[in-house]
Design a protein around this motif. Structure first.
Motif, PDB file in Angstrom:
ATOM      1  N   MET A  66       0.830  -1.416   0.089  1.00  0.00           N
ATOM      2  CA  MET A  66      -0.111   0.059   0.073  1.00  0.00           C
ATOM      3  C   MET A  66       1.076   1.184   0.015  1.00  0.00           C
ATOM      4  O   MET A  66       2.057   1.168   0.188  1.00  0.00           O
ATOM      5  N   ARG A  67       0.195   2.376  -0.235  1.00  0.00           N
ATOM      6  CA  ARG A  67       1.099   3.567  -0.449  1.00  0.00           C
ATOM      7  C   ARG A  67       0.450   4.471   0.562  1.00  0.00           C
ATOM      8  O   ARG A  67      -0.880   4.760   0.458  1.00  0.00           O
ATOM      9  N   ILE A  68       1.331   5.161   1.288  1.00  0.00           N
ATOM     10  CA  ILE A  68       0.695   6.085   2.308  1.00  0.00           C
ATOM     11  C   ILE A  68       1.587   7.490   2.097  1.00  0.00           C
ATOM     12  O   ILE A  68       2.719   7.349   1.906  1.00  0.00           O
ATOM     13  N   THR A  69       0.910   8.588   2.572  1.00  0.00           N
ATOM     14  CA  THR A  69       1.834   9.794   2.714  1.00  0.00           C
ATOM     15  C   THR A  69       1.654  10.526   3.798  1.00  0.00           C
ATOM     16  O   THR A  69       0.939  10.271   4.624  1.00  0.00           O
ATOM     17  N   ILE A  70       2.909  10.950   4.119  1.00  0.00           N
ATOM     18  CA  ILE A  70       3.107  11.443   5.581  1.00  0.00           C
ATOM     19  C   ILE A  70       3.590  12.799   5.475  1.00  0.00           C
ATOM     20  O   ILE A  70       4.726  13.080   4.946  1.00  0.00           O
ATOM     21  N   ALA A  71       2.937  13.850   6.415  1.00  0.00           N
ATOM     22  CA  ALA A  71       3.547  15.065   6.449  1.00  0.00           C
ATOM     23  C   ALA A  71       3.511  15.575   7.948  1.00  0.00           C
ATOM     24  O   ALA A  71       2.536  14.987   8.604  1.00  0.00           O
ATOM     25  N   VAL A  72       4.758  16.170   8.376  1.00  0.00           N
ATOM     26  CA  VAL A  72       4.721  16.670   9.653  1.00  0.00           C
ATOM     27  C   VAL A  72       4.490  18.240   9.665  1.00  0.00           C
ATOM     28  O   VAL A  72       4.936  18.888   8.795  1.00  0.00           O
ATOM     29  N   HIS A  73       4.377  18.876  10.717  1.00  0.00           N
ATOM     30  CA  HIS A  73       4.308  20.309  10.909  1.00  0.00           C
ATOM     31  C   HIS A  73       4.838  20.753  12.278  1.00  0.00           C
ATOM     32  O   HIS A  73       5.399  19.936  13.156  1.00  0.00           O
ATOM     33  N   GLY A  74       5.244  22.031  12.264  1.00  0.00           N
ATOM     34  CA  GLY A  74       5.698  22.559  13.207  1.00  0.00           C
ATOM     35  C   GLY A  74       7.341  21.965  13.928  1.00  0.00           C
ATOM     36  O   GLY A  74       7.941  21.684  12.782  1.00  0.00           O
ATOM     37  N   HIS A  75       7.420  21.902  15.059  1.00  0.00           N
ATOM     38  CA  HIS A  75       8.419  21.264  15.468  1.00  0.00           C
ATOM     39  C   HIS A  75       9.000  19.899  14.926  1.00  0.00           C
ATOM     40  O   HIS A  75      10.224  19.354  15.180  1.00  0.00           O
ATOM     41  N   PHE A  76       7.973  18.918  14.715  1.00  0.00           N
ATOM     42  CA  PHE A  76       8.123  17.673  14.118  1.00  0.00           C
ATOM     43  C   PHE A  76       8.991  17.785  12.861  1.00  0.00           C
ATOM     44  O   PHE A  76       9.513  16.557  12.580  1.00  0.00           O
ATOM     45  N   LYS A  77       8.880  18.820  12.290  1.00  0.00           N
ATOM     46  CA  LYS A  77       9.666  18.940  10.894  1.00  0.00           C
ATOM     47  C   LYS A  77      11.365  18.686  11.340  1.00  0.00           C
ATOM     48  O   LYS A  77      12.141  18.195  10.584  1.00  0.00           O
ATOM     49  N   SER A  78      11.534  19.269  12.448  1.00  0.00           N
ATOM     50  CA  SER A  78      13.109  18.904  12.973  1.00  0.00           C
ATOM     51  C   SER A  78      13.441  17.742  13.926  1.00  0.00           C
ATOM     52  O   SER A  78      14.569  17.269  13.980  1.00  0.00           O
ATOM     53  N   THR A  79      12.312  17.396  14.600  1.00  0.00           N
ATOM     54  CA  THR A  79      12.512  16.184  15.567  1.00  0.00           C
ATOM     55  C   THR A  79      12.174  14.887  14.913  1.00  0.00           C
ATOM     56  O   THR A  79      12.483  14.018  15.432  1.00  0.00           O
ATOM     57  N   SER A  80      11.132  14.933  14.045  1.00  0.00           N
ATOM     58  CA  SER A  80      10.644  13.542  13.484  1.00  0.00           C
ATOM     59  C   SER A  80      11.605  12.941  12.349  1.00  0.00           C
ATOM     60  O   SER A  80      12.438  13.750  11.900  1.00  0.00           O
TER      61      SER A  80
ATOM     62  N   ARG B 295      -7.853   9.160  14.529  1.00  0.00           N
ATOM     63  CA  ARG B 295      -7.509   8.774  15.685  1.00  0.00           C
ATOM     64  C   ARG B 295      -6.282   7.888  15.692  1.00  0.00           C
ATOM     65  O   ARG B 295      -6.041   7.237  14.556  1.00  0.00           O
ATOM     66  N   LEU B 296      -5.464   7.875  16.714  1.00  0.00           N
ATOM     67  CA  LEU B 296      -4.316   7.047  16.532  1.00  0.00           C
ATOM     68  C   LEU B 296      -4.416   5.671  16.521  1.00  0.00           C
ATOM     69  O   LEU B 296      -3.465   4.879  15.971  1.00  0.00           O
ATOM     70  N   ASP B 297      -5.440   5.137  16.917  1.00  0.00           N
ATOM     71  CA  ASP B 297      -5.900   3.812  16.837  1.00  0.00           C
ATOM     72  C   ASP B 297      -6.648   3.327  15.463  1.00  0.00           C
ATOM     73  O   ASP B 297      -7.138   2.266  15.253  1.00  0.00           O
ATOM     74  N   GLU B 298      -6.477   4.279  14.609  1.00  0.00           N
ATOM     75  CA  GLU B 298      -7.097   4.206  13.285  1.00  0.00           C
ATOM     76  C   GLU B 298      -6.242   3.344  12.368  1.00  0.00           C
ATOM     77  O   GLU B 298      -5.306   3.480  12.295  1.00  0.00           O
ATOM     78  N   ALA B 299      -6.920   2.537  11.668  1.00  0.00           N
ATOM     79  CA  ALA B 299      -6.062   1.485  10.790  1.00  0.00           C
ATOM     80  C   ALA B 299      -5.700   2.267   9.476  1.00  0.00           C
ATOM     81  O   ALA B 299      -6.336   3.374   9.157  1.00  0.00           O
ATOM     82  N   VAL B 300      -4.321   2.107   9.210  1.00  0.00           N
ATOM     83  CA  VAL B 300      -3.779   2.750   7.969  1.00  0.00           C
ATOM     84  C   VAL B 300      -4.085   1.760   6.872  1.00  0.00           C
ATOM     85  O   VAL B 300      -4.050   0.718   6.607  1.00  0.00           O
ATOM     86  N   ARG B 301      -4.808   2.537   5.718  1.00  0.00           N
ATOM     87  CA  ARG B 301      -5.157   1.906   4.497  1.00  0.00           C
ATOM     88  C   ARG B 301      -4.594   2.407   3.379  1.00  0.00           C
ATOM     89  O   ARG B 301      -3.778   3.510   3.512  1.00  0.00           O
TER      90      ARG B 301
END
Lengths: 87, 131
Positions: free
Chosen positions: A1-15, A59-65
């Motif tokens: 499967m293909r998923i796309t992830i983007a982060v914002h704020g300080h997650f750009k430097s810490t993740s 939600r964090l417990d949501e399934a990734v599809r």
């Protein structure tokens, strides 16, 4: 499967994701939930203010599809604080 | 509505003519993996965009050169199923992120700096996207 992830704020430097929005190809995984990605992405659950799943509140417990688009928004950091404590 | 431009120069000329002095630079990276996950291919894009009046925007997209990276990861069995799915997905994600940090992140950063420099030399300020 293909998923796309983007982060914002300080997650750009810490993740592990960084500045760029990234699309990944992963093996299909029925049991994979958003929470299962956090450790690999180097995102601390307590620091998440909001996660969106295909543009809506997720939600964090949501399934990734397949074709999931996830965006992580951090809580604001308090200047000078080493860590925040939840009340 | 988004007006797209073929070159950065065309976008800059258009923005200056309309008195726009700020633009955003957004990076997007697509990964694809070889069967077994031993190789990861990265294809990057930089999108330069600026807000105009109303909900109009102007944009230019620059492709960043493709890189094929060897992750050194052992091939995953093609029939990995059920309880192994979760671990296999986490391993695949980890491998792609590791390969990205090992090389392509710097490629994207270099491309971003070049575009930012070109914009700033033309008098356009690069601003962070709103969170």
């Amino acid at each position: 499967m293909r998923i796309t992830i983007a982060v914002h704020g300080h997650f750009k430097s810490t993740s592990s994701v960084g500045n760029d929005e990234m699309s990944f190809t992963l093996p299909d995984a029925d049991g994979l939930r958003i929470r299962d990605l956090l450790e690999t992405l180097n995102i601390v659950e307590e620091e998440i203010r909001q996660v969106t799943f295909n543009g809506r509140n997720g939600r964090l417990d949501e399934a990734v599809r397949h074709r999931a688009r996830l965006e992580f928004f951090p809580r604001e950091r308090i200047k000078g604080a080493r860590s925040s404590v939840e009340g | 509505m988004v007006t797209k431009f073929r070159t950065l120069d065309e976008l800059v000329t258009y923005l200056k003519a309309r008195g726009v002095s700020e633009a955003r630079v957004t990076g997007k990276v697509a990964t694809s993996t070889s069967p077994g996950g031993g190789q990861v291919t990265f294809r990057g894009r930089l999108i330069v965009s600026a807000d105009l009046e109303g909900d109009e925007r102007a944009a230019y997209e620059e492709r960043v050169h493709r890189v094929v990276s060897d992750t050194g990861a052992p091939a995953l069995p093609a029939d990995t199923k059920r309880e192994g799915d979760l671990h296999a997905a986490q391993m695949a994600l980890s491998g792609q992120l590791k390969a990205y940090r090992a090389g392509y992140q710097a490629v994207m950063q270099s491309a971003r700096e070049a575009v930012t420099r070109a914009l700033e030399m033309a008098g356009i300020t690069v601003v962070e996207g709103s969170d």
